[in-house]
Every structure is written in structure tokens, then in C-alpha cells.
Design a protein around this motif. Sequence first.
Motif, PDB file in Angstrom:
ATOM      1  N   ILE A 118       0.821  -1.214  -0.048  1.00 23.40           N
ATOM      2  CA  ILE A 118       0.093   0.182   0.062  1.00 23.40           C
ATOM      3  C   ILE A 118       1.007   1.228  -0.068  1.00 23.40           C
ATOM      4  N   ASP A 119       1.782   1.269   0.631  1.00 22.64           N
ATOM      5  CA  ASP A 119       2.833   2.524   0.764  1.00 22.64           C
ATOM      6  C   ASP A 119       3.410   2.710  -0.396  1.00 22.64           C
ATOM      7  N   VAL A 120       3.985   1.682  -1.228  1.00 22.09           N
ATOM      8  CA  VAL A 120       4.665   1.732  -2.507  1.00 22.09           C
ATOM      9  C   VAL A 120       3.540   2.483  -3.288  1.00 22.09           C
ATOM     10  N   ALA A 121       2.222   1.963  -3.330  1.00 26.06           N
ATOM     11  CA  ALA A 121       1.535   2.300  -4.358  1.00 26.06           C
ATOM     12  C   ALA A 121       1.063   3.840  -4.229  1.00 26.06           C
ATOM     13  N   ILE A 122       0.797   4.346  -2.877  1.00 25.28           N
ATOM     14  CA  ILE A 122       0.485   5.693  -2.229  1.00 25.28           C
ATOM     15  C   ILE A 122       1.874   6.469  -2.805  1.00 25.28           C
ATOM     16  N   CYS A 123       3.194   5.992  -2.331  1.00 27.29           N
ATOM     17  CA  CYS A 123       4.147   7.113  -2.604  1.00 27.29           C
ATOM     18  C   CYS A 123       4.372   7.137  -4.062  1.00 27.29           C
ATOM     19  N   PHE A 124       4.528   6.154  -4.704  1.00 30.49           N
ATOM     20  CA  PHE A 124       4.563   6.253  -5.962  1.00 30.49           C
ATOM     21  C   PHE A 124       3.563   7.059  -6.756  1.00 30.49           C
ATOM     22  N   PHE A 125       2.318   6.779  -6.474  1.00 29.93           N
ATOM     23  CA  PHE A 125       1.335   7.794  -7.008  1.00 29.93           C
ATOM     24  C   PHE A 125       1.645   9.113  -6.658  1.00 29.93           C
ATOM     25  N   LEU A 126       1.749   9.530  -5.534  1.00 28.92           N
ATOM     26  CA  LEU A 126       2.322  10.977  -4.991  1.00 28.92           C
ATOM     27  C   LEU A 126       3.651  11.339  -5.849  1.00 28.92           C
ATOM     28  N   LEU A 127       4.638  10.744  -5.751  1.00 27.81           N
ATOM     29  CA  LEU A 127       5.835  11.165  -6.521  1.00 27.81           C
ATOM     30  C   LEU A 127       5.491  11.423  -7.936  1.00 27.81           C
ATOM     31  N   ALA A 128       4.725  10.480  -8.562  1.00 30.34           N
ATOM     32  CA  ALA A 128       4.544  10.750  -9.984  1.00 30.34           C
ATOM     33  C   ALA A 128       3.619  11.752 -10.444  1.00 30.34           C
ATOM     34  N   GLY A 129       2.562  11.998  -9.328  1.00 29.39           N
ATOM     35  CA  GLY A 129       1.583  13.074  -9.762  1.00 29.39           C
ATOM     36  C   GLY A 129       2.307  14.382  -9.472  1.00 29.39           C
ATOM     37  N   ASP A 163     -19.345  12.354  -7.760  1.00 31.45           N
ATOM     38  CA  ASP A 163     -19.717  11.010  -7.235  1.00 31.45           C
ATOM     39  C   ASP A 163     -18.877   9.830  -7.378  1.00 31.45           C
ATOM     40  N   GLU A 164     -18.282   9.726  -8.437  1.00 29.00           N
ATOM     41  CA  GLU A 164     -17.120   8.627  -8.940  1.00 29.00           C
ATOM     42  C   GLU A 164     -16.166   8.792  -7.872  1.00 29.00           C
ATOM     43  N   PHE A 165     -15.700  10.109  -7.572  1.00 22.71           N
ATOM     44  CA  PHE A 165     -14.510  10.111  -6.684  1.00 22.71           C
ATOM     45  C   PHE A 165     -14.916   9.741  -5.161  1.00 22.71           C
ATOM     46  N   ILE A 166     -15.992  10.007  -4.731  1.00 18.57           N
ATOM     47  CA  ILE A 166     -16.323   9.911  -3.513  1.00 18.57           C
ATOM     48  C   ILE A 166     -16.539   8.277  -3.486  1.00 18.57           C
ATOM     49  N   LYS A 167     -17.143   7.597  -4.310  1.00 21.02           N
ATOM     50  CA  LYS A 167     -17.187   6.234  -4.415  1.00 21.02           C
ATOM     51  C   LYS A 167     -15.971   5.367  -4.297  1.00 21.02           C
ATOM     52  N   LEU A 168     -15.055   6.040  -5.038  1.00 20.64           N
ATOM     53  CA  LEU A 168     -13.693   5.582  -5.161  1.00 20.64           C
ATOM     54  C   LEU A 168     -13.004   5.416  -3.919  1.00 20.64           C
ATOM     55  N   GLY A 174     -12.671  -1.152   1.456  1.00 20.04           N
ATOM     56  CA  GLY A 174     -13.297  -2.176   0.919  1.00 20.04           C
ATOM     57  C   GLY A 174     -12.717  -3.446   0.762  1.00 20.04           C
ATOM     58  N   ASP A 175     -13.539  -4.491   0.081  1.00 23.66           N
ATOM     59  CA  ASP A 175     -13.091  -5.845  -0.176  1.00 23.66           C
ATOM     60  C   ASP A 175     -11.998  -5.625  -1.259  1.00 23.66           C
ATOM     61  N   GLN A 176     -12.008  -4.848  -2.114  1.00 19.74           N
ATOM     62  CA  GLN A 176     -11.441  -4.858  -3.354  1.00 19.74           C
ATOM     63  C   GLN A 176     -10.203  -3.628  -3.102  1.00 19.74           C
ATOM     64  N   ALA A 177      -9.764  -3.585  -1.830  1.00 19.36           N
ATOM     65  CA  ALA A 177      -8.861  -2.546  -1.494  1.00 19.36           C
ATOM     66  C   ALA A 177      -7.453  -2.631  -2.231  1.00 19.36           C
ATOM     67  N   PHE A 181      -5.574  -0.292  -5.038  1.00 23.93           N
ATOM     68  CA  PHE A 181      -4.113   0.532  -4.789  1.00 23.93           C
ATOM     69  C   PHE A 181      -3.284  -0.169  -5.776  1.00 23.93           C
ATOM     70  N   ALA A 182      -3.727  -1.195  -6.479  1.00 25.31           N
ATOM     71  CA  ALA A 182      -3.011  -1.317  -7.651  1.00 25.31           C
ATOM     72  C   ALA A 182      -3.009  -0.614  -8.691  1.00 25.31           C
ATOM     73  N   TYR A 183      -4.399  -0.068  -8.789  1.00 29.14           N
ATOM     74  CA  TYR A 183      -4.776   0.909  -9.899  1.00 29.14           C
ATOM     75  C   TYR A 183      -3.998   2.273  -9.578  1.00 29.14           C
ATOM     76  N   LEU A 184      -4.203   2.478  -8.363  1.00 26.48           N
ATOM     77  CA  LEU A 184      -3.337   3.821  -7.618  1.00 26.48           C
ATOM     78  C   LEU A 184      -2.016   3.744  -8.523  1.00 26.48           C
ATOM     79  N   PHE A 185      -1.152   2.694  -8.154  1.00 24.29           N
ATOM     80  CA  PHE A 185       0.072   2.639  -8.817  1.00 24.29           C
ATOM     81  C   PHE A 185       0.077   2.662 -10.406  1.00 24.29           C
ATOM     82  N   GLY A 186      -0.805   2.001 -10.991  1.00 25.83           N
ATOM     83  CA  GLY A 186      -0.924   2.444 -12.341  1.00 25.83           C
ATOM     84  C   GLY A 186      -1.168   3.642 -12.856  1.00 25.83           C
ATOM     85  N   ILE A 187      -1.912   4.632 -12.004  1.00 25.15           N
ATOM     86  CA  ILE A 187      -2.381   5.636 -12.442  1.00 25.15           C
ATOM     87  C   ILE A 187      -1.023   6.495 -12.157  1.00 25.15           C
TER      88      ILE A 187
END
Length: 210
Positions: A118-129, A163-168, A174-177, A181-187
Amino acid sequence: MTILISCMALSFGIQLSTGGNLTVSSGIAVYIFSAIAGFLTVKETYPFSIKMGSTRKNYYAATSLFLLLLAIFMAAVHTLLIMVLEGMESSMVRADLKIFYFSKILGYENLHLVNFFIDVAICFFLLAGFFLLGSLFYRFGLIGGYAAIGLAAVLLFIPVVRDEFIKLVFEFAGDQALQYFAYLFGIGGVFLVIGWFVLIKAAAKTAFSR
């Protein structure tokens, strides 16, 4: 990381001196550092690399690898720090200091391994963004950077997008967390691709100095 360790040590000191319950989230410092580091990377490295004769393609490949390795390093250090702090917590007679991190609320086994991912995904997302945002400021100046921020803010006011942002956001717990987070890495990877098109024709000087 010095700031992170100092904050955690201060939290332990407060708990020991007061004897009260205290819950801290060490991840916030890691994520803030990732955002700042990503934003400053272009300004601090791009002009120097180009002036030293590096091609833009080589620069971007090396920088993308650096951001990925930095995300892994930050996640590894953070996870190791959590393990050390939890070991200290369990050895205390009064273990009233609680360490909060994402994998604790997801219900998975192997908490530390999940937290590392999770940390890799979040950190990479923030670094790249924020690297992309820094690239926009670098090439187009304040107008380009603030225009990008303004566009993102405007999009959040559109009902469908909001609405999609809040849902996301709620699906990240959730169960597919882990999938999200993998999608976050892809973004994050998509942000790097977009950043390439921003910097491909950028001059060696920022928009401020030209």
C-alpha cells in the motif's frame, strides 16, 4: 526520514510522560515527503542533467526509475519503523500508544507485507503526480501550473466526477482495496507518461528564468 522518526519518538515521549492513550499515523509524514520530493525533482535535477549533456530520453528513464525506487525505499523504511515501534509497544507494561496504518483496517493477514504494498502504491502515485505538476510549473510557469490545479478542482465540482471520486475513496477501504491500490500505482505510471510529453521539449531553464 529524520522528521518521521523524530515525530514518532516525540509521540512515544508524550505517551510515557502522560500515561494516556495516543494513536498516531506515521504514514502522513511519508506521504507528505513523497509529494514534496516529487514536486521538487524536476526543478532540482532537470536543468542540471540537460546542461551536463544528458538527453531528455535518458533523463526521463533515469528519473522514472529513481521515483519508483524511492517509493519502494520509503515504503520499506516506513514498514520497518512500524515493526520496530510495535515491538517496543508490545514490550511496554502499558502499551497505550497505538500505531495506525492502512492494512490494519482492511482485514488482511500479513499486515506488514500488505502495508508495504500500500505504501509503495501511495508513495509512487504521489511522487509521479507531483512530478507531473512540477513539470507543468517548470515548463509553463505559474499560469500552466495553476491552470492544471484549477482544472482538477473544477472537475471535482462536476456531479458525475464528484460522485465517482467519493465512491472510489470508500472503495479503497472495501473488499477490493488491494486491487484499487494497484490501480493507484498504475495511475502513477500514467502520470509519468504524461510528464514525458510535458518535458520532451522543455528548455534547460525554467519558465521563470527565460
